[in-house]
Write a protein that holds these residues in place. Sequence first.
Motif, PDB file in Angstrom:
ATOM      1  N   GLU A 253      -4.345  12.416  42.801  1.00 24.46           N
ATOM      2  CA  GLU A 253      -2.957  13.082  43.604  1.00 24.46           C
ATOM      3  C   GLU A 253      -1.765  13.085  42.577  1.00 24.46           C
ATOM      4  O   GLU A 253      -0.976  14.069  42.657  1.00 24.46           O
ATOM      5  CB  GLU A 253      -2.974  12.144  44.625  1.00 24.46           C
ATOM      6  CG  GLU A 253      -4.175  12.212  45.869  1.00 24.46           C
ATOM      7  CD  GLU A 253      -4.086  13.756  46.337  1.00 24.46           C
ATOM      8  OE1 GLU A 253      -3.083  14.441  46.535  1.00 24.46           O
ATOM      9  OE2 GLU A 253      -5.341  14.144  46.660  1.00 24.46           O
ATOM     10  N   VAL A 254      -1.814  12.183  41.582  1.00 25.48           N
ATOM     11  CA  VAL A 254      -0.664  12.190  40.827  1.00 25.48           C
ATOM     12  C   VAL A 254      -0.985  13.361  39.630  1.00 25.48           C
ATOM     13  O   VAL A 254       0.448  13.860  39.431  1.00 25.48           O
ATOM     14  CB  VAL A 254      -0.437  10.989  39.993  1.00 25.48           C
ATOM     15  CG1 VAL A 254       0.338  10.802  38.957  1.00 25.48           C
ATOM     16  CG2 VAL A 254      -0.124   9.841  40.930  1.00 25.48           C
ATOM     17  N   LEU A 255      -1.792  13.710  39.711  1.00 25.55           N
ATOM     18  CA  LEU A 255      -2.136  14.894  38.500  1.00 25.55           C
ATOM     19  C   LEU A 255      -1.805  16.148  39.473  1.00 25.55           C
ATOM     20  O   LEU A 255      -0.987  17.007  38.806  1.00 25.55           O
ATOM     21  CB  LEU A 255      -3.477  14.998  38.124  1.00 25.55           C
ATOM     22  CG  LEU A 255      -3.956  13.655  37.106  1.00 25.55           C
ATOM     23  CD1 LEU A 255      -5.639  14.086  36.852  1.00 25.55           C
ATOM     24  CD2 LEU A 255      -3.358  13.522  35.853  1.00 25.55           C
ATOM     25  N   LYS A 256      -2.157  16.181  40.461  1.00 25.65           N
ATOM     26  CA  LYS A 256      -1.672  17.414  41.436  1.00 25.65           C
ATOM     27  C   LYS A 256      -0.073  17.101  41.452  1.00 25.65           C
ATOM     28  O   LYS A 256       0.557  18.474  41.422  1.00 25.65           O
ATOM     29  CB  LYS A 256      -2.037  17.308  42.775  1.00 25.65           C
ATOM     30  CG  LYS A 256      -3.607  17.427  42.863  1.00 25.65           C
ATOM     31  CD  LYS A 256      -4.043  17.232  44.259  1.00 25.65           C
ATOM     32  CE  LYS A 256      -5.624  17.011  44.624  1.00 25.65           C
ATOM     33  NZ  LYS A 256      -5.910  17.016  45.758  1.00 25.65           N
ATOM     34  N   TRP A 257       0.549  16.179  41.542  1.00 23.67           N
ATOM     35  CA  TRP A 257       1.881  16.188  41.668  1.00 23.67           C
ATOM     36  C   TRP A 257       2.637  16.624  40.449  1.00 23.67           C
ATOM     37  O   TRP A 257       3.702  17.469  40.320  1.00 23.67           O
ATOM     38  CB  TRP A 257       2.485  14.584  41.924  1.00 23.67           C
ATOM     39  CG  TRP A 257       3.993  14.574  41.702  1.00 23.67           C
ATOM     40  CD1 TRP A 257       4.810  14.461  42.782  1.00 23.67           C
ATOM     41  CD2 TRP A 257       4.589  13.733  40.767  1.00 23.67           C
ATOM     42  NE1 TRP A 257       5.948  14.099  42.374  1.00 23.67           N
ATOM     43  CE2 TRP A 257       6.054  13.599  41.292  1.00 23.67           C
ATOM     44  CE3 TRP A 257       4.283  13.478  39.389  1.00 23.67           C
ATOM     45  CZ2 TRP A 257       6.871  13.412  40.189  1.00 23.67           C
ATOM     46  CZ3 TRP A 257       5.309  12.846  38.682  1.00 23.67           C
ATOM     47  CH2 TRP A 257       6.689  12.868  39.161  1.00 23.67           C
ATOM     48  N   VAL A 258       2.173  16.256  39.098  1.00 26.80           N
ATOM     49  CA  VAL A 258       2.405  16.706  37.797  1.00 26.80           C
ATOM     50  C   VAL A 258       2.411  18.306  37.696  1.00 26.80           C
ATOM     51  O   VAL A 258       3.320  18.985  37.215  1.00 26.80           O
ATOM     52  CB  VAL A 258       1.760  16.072  36.750  1.00 26.80           C
ATOM     53  CG1 VAL A 258       2.241  16.592  35.247  1.00 26.80           C
ATOM     54  CG2 VAL A 258       2.086  14.647  36.679  1.00 26.80           C
ATOM     55  N   GLU A 259       1.385  18.770  38.208  1.00 23.20           N
ATOM     56  CA  GLU A 259       1.291  20.265  38.229  1.00 23.20           C
ATOM     57  C   GLU A 259       2.485  20.883  39.080  1.00 23.20           C
ATOM     58  O   GLU A 259       2.656  21.958  38.369  1.00 23.20           O
ATOM     59  CB  GLU A 259      -0.322  20.633  39.006  1.00 23.20           C
ATOM     60  CG  GLU A 259      -1.557  20.178  38.052  1.00 23.20           C
ATOM     61  CD  GLU A 259      -2.740  20.408  38.774  1.00 23.20           C
ATOM     62  OE1 GLU A 259      -2.704  20.654  39.870  1.00 23.20           O
ATOM     63  OE2 GLU A 259      -3.845  20.212  38.225  1.00 23.20           O
ATOM     64  N   ASN A 260       2.471  20.423  40.032  1.00 27.20           N
ATOM     65  CA  ASN A 260       3.584  21.021  41.023  1.00 27.20           C
ATOM     66  C   ASN A 260       4.874  20.772  40.320  1.00 27.20           C
ATOM     67  O   ASN A 260       5.831  21.622  40.538  1.00 27.20           O
ATOM     68  CB  ASN A 260       3.488  20.360  42.505  1.00 27.20           C
ATOM     69  CG  ASN A 260       2.343  20.581  43.270  1.00 27.20           C
ATOM     70  OD1 ASN A 260       1.510  21.715  43.014  1.00 27.20           O
ATOM     71  ND2 ASN A 260       1.790  19.801  44.179  1.00 27.20           N
ATOM     72  N   LYS A 261       5.099  19.790  39.416  1.00 27.79           N
ATOM     73  CA  LYS A 261       6.322  19.689  38.886  1.00 27.79           C
ATOM     74  C   LYS A 261       6.494  20.649  37.869  1.00 27.79           C
ATOM     75  O   LYS A 261       7.747  20.679  36.973  1.00 27.79           O
ATOM     76  CB  LYS A 261       6.452  18.259  38.318  1.00 27.79           C
ATOM     77  CG  LYS A 261       6.687  17.058  39.548  1.00 27.79           C
ATOM     78  CD  LYS A 261       8.179  17.254  40.009  1.00 27.79           C
ATOM     79  CE  LYS A 261       8.479  16.180  40.800  1.00 27.79           C
ATOM     80  NZ  LYS A 261       9.865  16.324  41.457  1.00 27.79           N
ATOM     81  N   GLY A 262       5.438  21.500  37.352  1.00 24.70           N
ATOM     82  CA  GLY A 262       5.479  22.401  36.337  1.00 24.70           C
ATOM     83  C   GLY A 262       4.722  22.061  35.031  1.00 24.70           C
ATOM     84  O   GLY A 262       4.901  22.652  34.008  1.00 24.70           O
ATOM     85  N   GLY A 263       3.909  20.925  35.072  1.00 27.51           N
ATOM     86  CA  GLY A 263       3.109  20.662  33.981  1.00 27.51           C
ATOM     87  C   GLY A 263       3.917  19.557  33.205  1.00 27.51           C
ATOM     88  O   GLY A 263       5.169  19.429  33.146  1.00 27.51           O
ATOM     89  N   LEU A 264       3.180  19.516  32.036  1.00 30.74           N
ATOM     90  CA  LEU A 264       3.887  18.513  30.986  1.00 30.74           C
ATOM     91  C   LEU A 264       4.826  18.899  30.090  1.00 30.74           C
ATOM     92  O   LEU A 264       5.936  18.139  29.989  1.00 30.74           O
ATOM     93  CB  LEU A 264       2.816  18.104  30.092  1.00 30.74           C
ATOM     94  CG  LEU A 264       1.539  17.308  30.439  1.00 30.74           C
ATOM     95  CD1 LEU A 264       0.531  16.866  29.207  1.00 30.74           C
ATOM     96  CD2 LEU A 264       1.696  16.313  31.517  1.00 30.74           C
ATOM     97  N   GLU A 265       5.003  20.314  29.990  1.00 33.95           N
ATOM     98  CA  GLU A 265       6.582  20.757  29.425  1.00 33.95           C
ATOM     99  C   GLU A 265       7.758  20.238  30.340  1.00 33.95           C
ATOM    100  O   GLU A 265       8.775  20.014  29.750  1.00 33.95           O
ATOM    101  CB  GLU A 265       6.464  22.236  29.156  1.00 33.95           C
ATOM    102  CG  GLU A 265       5.459  22.467  28.076  1.00 33.95           C
ATOM    103  CD  GLU A 265       4.041  22.543  28.190  1.00 33.95           C
ATOM    104  OE1 GLU A 265       3.734  22.482  29.762  1.00 33.95           O
ATOM    105  OE2 GLU A 265       3.204  22.731  27.435  1.00 33.95           O
ATOM    106  N   ALA A 266       7.422  20.683  31.710  1.00 33.19           N
ATOM    107  CA  ALA A 266       8.592  20.334  32.463  1.00 33.19           C
ATOM    108  C   ALA A 266       8.640  18.861  32.578  1.00 33.19           C
ATOM    109  O   ALA A 266       9.890  18.392  32.703  1.00 33.19           O
ATOM    110  CB  ALA A 266       8.347  20.951  34.065  1.00 33.19           C
ATOM    111  N   ILE A 267       7.641  18.121  32.674  1.00 29.48           N
ATOM    112  CA  ILE A 267       7.824  16.611  32.846  1.00 29.48           C
ATOM    113  C   ILE A 267       8.621  16.035  31.745  1.00 29.48           C
ATOM    114  O   ILE A 267       9.233  15.145  31.717  1.00 29.48           O
ATOM    115  CB  ILE A 267       6.347  15.920  32.890  1.00 29.48           C
ATOM    116  CG1 ILE A 267       5.732  16.247  34.460  1.00 29.48           C
ATOM    117  CG2 ILE A 267       6.374  14.603  32.673  1.00 29.48           C
ATOM    118  CD1 ILE A 267       6.604  15.474  35.557  1.00 29.48           C
TER     119      ILE A 267
END
Length: 366
Positions: A253-267
């Motif tokens: 679920e955390v991985l889905k949240w990271v995806e929804n945030k725009g992925g690692l570049e956005a994070i």
Amino acid sequence: MSTTTKRAYNFNAGPSALPLEVLEKAQQELVNFNNTGMALMEMSHRSKDYEAVHNDAVARLKALFSIPDNYEVLFLQGGASLQFTMIPMNFLTPETTASYVLTGSWSEKALKEAKLFGQTAQAASTKENNYRNIPSLEEIKFNDTDAYVHITSNNTIYGTQWKEFPTTGEVTLVADMSSDILSRPVDVSKFGIIYAGAQKNLGPSGVTVVIIRKDLLEKANTNIPTMLKYTTHADANSLYNTPPTFGIYMLGEVLKWVENKGGLEAIEKQNEEKAKVIYDAIDNSNGFYYGHATPESRSLMNITFRVTDEELEKKFLAEAKEAGFVGLNGHRSVGGCRASTYNAVPFEACQALANFMVEFQKNNQK
């Protein structure tokens, strides 16, 4: 849990903040997962419902972290601390040496475990400087015959982080990424093994992620206990024994949240912005606050600092606690203050802390 519920400003170093959206979804699905009439924690790890959760988490991690096809993703237990043992047990042979770069307490502990299994060496160390910085790439010395070179990518206690990773050629590069995995893009192909406890950026405590190149599995020592062999878990898709099922669900679920945030570049961009507001409060304080890490080695995950006066520091921590800031005490071994700004810590919390720091200085400047 309602989004209107007052949330603490959580700067704990680990277990640390989890995304509110993930917690709320877990709450909704807790008692009746996927209309099974059971909590996921209650169902068999051999069931189709859990298998789907498990495999989805592996697939999402591979996609988000751009893990090449020649790597296995394992979900283990025992924390990163067990990996300190498993790595030399599997890969340190009598005729080789394991080289360790010392940048803090956790790399010291990893080296201590390796010494139980064979010859070790220090590839570099910043201990003489009280671990205020990461060594330059030129300082790192190892031999082409070494079993591996081990680094700790981010140092929670001292607040330092590698900005660039060494190139080790044919020698396997091993990284403990417990406290900054998934906080930024990383070229996984530079590493033979990456391992991380989940409780900083990946999910709750109890899950350990291991990313390991497949050719290393073929070279691993086979004359060790079954549960301590990487091949045991790779061959069984991390289901040789009962895994930490709920932790893996939360990780997914955390991985889905990271995806929804725009992925690692956005994070990564968000993490840079979050850290900047707190570092600015330190740098613009004219010495009222001062950081432990040298500027070029500063961590985006763990911001370590002191207040100019010891009594004021105690007052700062006490008033910060009263104001709703949690986890700002530095590690017991070094003292001081530490703000851990992992992925799930919102920008608003970091801005609130920076504002508090400015206001505290204004009210207590001598």
